[in-house]
Design a protein around this motif. Structure first.
Motif, PDB file in Angstrom:
ATOM      1  N   ILE A   6      78.118 -36.355  71.131  1.00  0.00           N
ATOM      2  CA  ILE A   6      77.495 -37.667  71.001  1.00  0.00           C
ATOM      3  C   ILE A   6      76.694 -37.912  72.279  1.00  0.00           C
ATOM      4  CG2 ILE A   6      79.123 -38.673  69.366  1.00  0.00           C
ATOM      5  CD1 ILE A   6      80.563 -39.975  71.663  1.00  0.00           C
ATOM      6  N   TYR A   7      75.610 -38.656  72.140  1.00  0.00           N
ATOM      7  CA  TYR A   7      74.730 -38.815  73.290  1.00  0.00           C
ATOM      8  C   TYR A   7      74.013 -40.154  73.269  1.00  0.00           C
ATOM      9  CZ  TYR A   7      71.248 -37.498  69.831  1.00  0.00           C
ATOM     10  OH  TYR A   7      70.471 -37.442  68.693  1.00  0.00           O
ATOM     11  N   ASP A   8      73.561 -40.540  74.459  1.00  0.00           N
ATOM     12  CA  ASP A   8      72.676 -41.683  74.643  1.00  0.00           C
ATOM     13  C   ASP A   8      71.641 -41.234  75.668  1.00  0.00           C
ATOM     14  OD1 ASP A   8      71.462 -44.122  74.735  1.00  0.00           O
ATOM     15  OD2 ASP A   8      73.145 -45.203  75.620  1.00  0.00           O
ATOM     16  N   ILE A   9      70.481 -40.852  75.186  1.00  0.00           N
ATOM     17  CA  ILE A   9      69.410 -40.335  76.029  1.00  0.00           C
ATOM     18  C   ILE A   9      68.201 -41.261  75.875  1.00  0.00           C
ATOM     19  CG2 ILE A   9      67.864 -38.384  76.472  1.00  0.00           C
ATOM     20  CD1 ILE A   9      70.774 -37.728  77.098  1.00  0.00           C
ATOM     21  N   SER A  10      67.679 -41.781  76.988  1.00  0.00           N
ATOM     22  CA  SER A  10      66.624 -42.787  76.935  1.00  0.00           C
ATOM     23  C   SER A  10      65.231 -42.219  76.650  1.00  0.00           C
ATOM     24  CB  SER A  10      66.601 -43.591  78.241  1.00  0.00           C
ATOM     25  OG  SER A  10      66.496 -42.723  79.346  1.00  0.00           O
ATOM     26  N   ASP A  11      64.907 -41.050  77.167  1.00  0.00           N
ATOM     27  CA  ASP A  11      63.582 -40.474  77.009  1.00  0.00           C
ATOM     28  C   ASP A  11      63.452 -39.781  75.650  1.00  0.00           C
ATOM     29  OD1 ASP A  11      60.955 -39.561  78.341  1.00  0.00           O
ATOM     30  OD2 ASP A  11      61.858 -37.671  77.623  1.00  0.00           O
ATOM     31  N   ASN A  12      62.419 -40.138  74.895  1.00  0.00           N
ATOM     32  CA  ASN A  12      62.230 -39.591  73.548  1.00  0.00           C
ATOM     33  C   ASN A  12      62.077 -38.075  73.532  1.00  0.00           C
ATOM     34  OD1 ASN A  12      62.381 -42.088  72.292  1.00  0.00           O
ATOM     35  ND2 ASN A  12      60.167 -42.418  72.356  1.00  0.00           N
ATOM     36  N   ASN A  13      61.252 -37.527  74.426  1.00  0.00           N
ATOM     37  CA  ASN A  13      61.045 -36.068  74.448  1.00  0.00           C
ATOM     38  C   ASN A  13      62.336 -35.342  74.809  1.00  0.00           C
ATOM     39  OD1 ASN A  13      58.338 -36.138  73.721  1.00  0.00           O
ATOM     40  ND2 ASN A  13      57.658 -36.356  75.836  1.00  0.00           N
ATOM     41  N   THR A  14      63.043 -35.853  75.794  1.00  0.00           N
ATOM     42  CA  THR A  14      64.311 -35.239  76.197  1.00  0.00           C
ATOM     43  C   THR A  14      65.306 -35.292  75.054  1.00  0.00           C
ATOM     44  OG1 THR A  14      63.925 -35.902  78.488  1.00  0.00           O
ATOM     45  CG2 THR A  14      66.177 -35.310  77.897  1.00  0.00           C
ATOM     46  N   ARG A  15      65.377 -36.432  74.379  1.00  0.00           N
ATOM     47  CA  ARG A  15      66.292 -36.593  73.245  1.00  0.00           C
ATOM     48  C   ARG A  15      65.956 -35.609  72.132  1.00  0.00           C
ATOM     49  NH1 ARG A  15      64.652 -40.953  71.129  1.00  0.00           N
ATOM     50  NH2 ARG A  15      65.259 -42.261  72.885  1.00  0.00           N
ATOM     51  N   ASN A  16      64.666 -35.466  71.819  1.00  0.00           N
ATOM     52  CA  ASN A  16      64.251 -34.525  70.777  1.00  0.00           C
ATOM     53  C   ASN A  16      64.599 -33.091  71.154  1.00  0.00           C
ATOM     54  OD1 ASN A  16      63.283 -36.520  69.078  1.00  0.00           O
ATOM     55  ND2 ASN A  16      61.214 -36.437  69.931  1.00  0.00           N
ATOM     56  N   ASN A  17      64.446 -32.746  72.433  1.00  0.00           N
ATOM     57  CA  ASN A  17      64.812 -31.401  72.886  1.00  0.00           C
ATOM     58  C   ASN A  17      66.319 -31.185  72.807  1.00  0.00           C
ATOM     59  OD1 ASN A  17      62.180 -30.574  73.371  1.00  0.00           O
ATOM     60  ND2 ASN A  17      62.198 -31.332  75.472  1.00  0.00           N
ATOM     61  N   LEU A  18      67.097 -32.205  73.109  1.00  0.00           N
ATOM     62  CA  LEU A  18      68.551 -32.105  72.980  1.00  0.00           C
ATOM     63  C   LEU A  18      68.944 -31.885  71.523  1.00  0.00           C
ATOM     64  CD1 LEU A  18      71.481 -32.262  73.966  1.00  0.00           C
ATOM     65  CD2 LEU A  18      71.301 -34.761  73.789  1.00  0.00           C
ATOM     66  N   ILE A  19      68.325 -32.621  70.615  1.00  0.00           N
ATOM     67  CA  ILE A  19      68.611 -32.475  69.184  1.00  0.00           C
ATOM     68  C   ILE A  19      68.336 -31.034  68.743  1.00  0.00           C
ATOM     69  CG2 ILE A  19      67.794 -33.131  66.872  1.00  0.00           C
ATOM     70  CD1 ILE A  19      67.346 -35.983  68.111  1.00  0.00           C
ATOM     71  N   LYS A  20      67.202 -30.478  69.152  1.00  0.00           N
ATOM     72  CA  LYS A  20      66.869 -29.093  68.804  1.00  0.00           C
ATOM     73  C   LYS A  20      67.900 -28.123  69.375  1.00  0.00           C
ATOM     74  CE  LYS A  20      61.930 -29.953  68.525  1.00  0.00           C
ATOM     75  NZ  LYS A  20      60.634 -29.801  69.197  1.00  0.00           N
ATOM     76  N   CYS A  21      68.348 -28.387  70.593  1.00  0.00           N
ATOM     77  CA  CYS A  21      69.347 -27.530  71.233  1.00  0.00           C
ATOM     78  C   CYS A  21      70.663 -27.566  70.454  1.00  0.00           C
ATOM     79  CB  CYS A  21      69.564 -27.980  72.672  1.00  0.00           C
ATOM     80  SG  CYS A  21      70.795 -27.025  73.576  1.00  0.00           S
ATOM     81  N   LEU A  22      71.116 -28.753  70.095  1.00  0.00           N
ATOM     82  CA  LEU A  22      72.375 -28.890  69.348  1.00  0.00           C
ATOM     83  C   LEU A  22      72.265 -28.187  67.993  1.00  0.00           C
ATOM     84  CD1 LEU A  22      73.231 -32.618  70.177  1.00  0.00           C
ATOM     85  CD2 LEU A  22      74.248 -30.546  71.192  1.00  0.00           C
ATOM     86  N   GLN A  23      71.131 -28.348  67.338  1.00  0.00           N
ATOM     87  CA  GLN A  23      70.921 -27.676  66.050  1.00  0.00           C
ATOM     88  C   GLN A  23      70.870 -26.160  66.222  1.00  0.00           C
ATOM     89  OE1 GLN A  23      67.399 -29.853  64.868  1.00  0.00           O
ATOM     90  NE2 GLN A  23      68.583 -31.195  63.529  1.00  0.00           N
ATOM     91  N   HIS A  24      70.293 -25.699  67.315  1.00  0.00           N
ATOM     92  CA  HIS A  24      70.243 -24.263  67.606  1.00  0.00           C
ATOM     93  C   HIS A  24      71.646 -23.669  67.681  1.00  0.00           C
ATOM     94  CE1 HIS A  24      69.077 -20.471  69.471  1.00  0.00           C
ATOM     95  NE2 HIS A  24      70.010 -20.689  70.389  1.00  0.00           N
TER      96      HIS A  24
END
Length: 91
Positions: free
Chosen positions: A3-21
């Motif tokens: 679970i996460y709370d990330i303020s920056d949109n680009n960083t959040r999107n990169n985290l989502i891709k990482c978790l899915q990876h």
């Protein structure tokens, strides 16, 4: 579970891709679940710090044991199941 709370949109999107990876599946807007081997978890942990940029950013990586997963209940209007006790899938 991640679970996460990330303020920056680009960083959040990169985290989502990482978790899915790593094979994790989104179950809520900022919540992912799935199975990780010990080695996968260690590799993921090494990467998570790079996604923390804001003062209030946070990422929780929470292990869920097999017995806890077996008794997990999902309450939703969407039909969701715990398939093979490996991960959540929306049907």
């Amino acid at each position: 579970m991640a679970i996460y709370d990330i303020s920056d949109n680009n960083t959040r999107n990169n985290l989502i891709k990482c978790l899915q990876h790593y094979g994790l599946h989104r179950v809520q807007k900022s919540s992912f679940i799935g199975n990780l081997s010990h080695i996968q978890r260690e590799k993921l942990e090494e990467k998570l710090d790079s996604f923390i940029s804001g003062e209030k950013d946070s990422i929780y990586l929470i292990p869920i044991c097999d017995s806890c997963r077996e008794i997990t209940k999902i309450f939703s209007k969407e039909k969701m199941v715990l398939e093979n006790h490996d991960n959540f899938r929306i049907l």
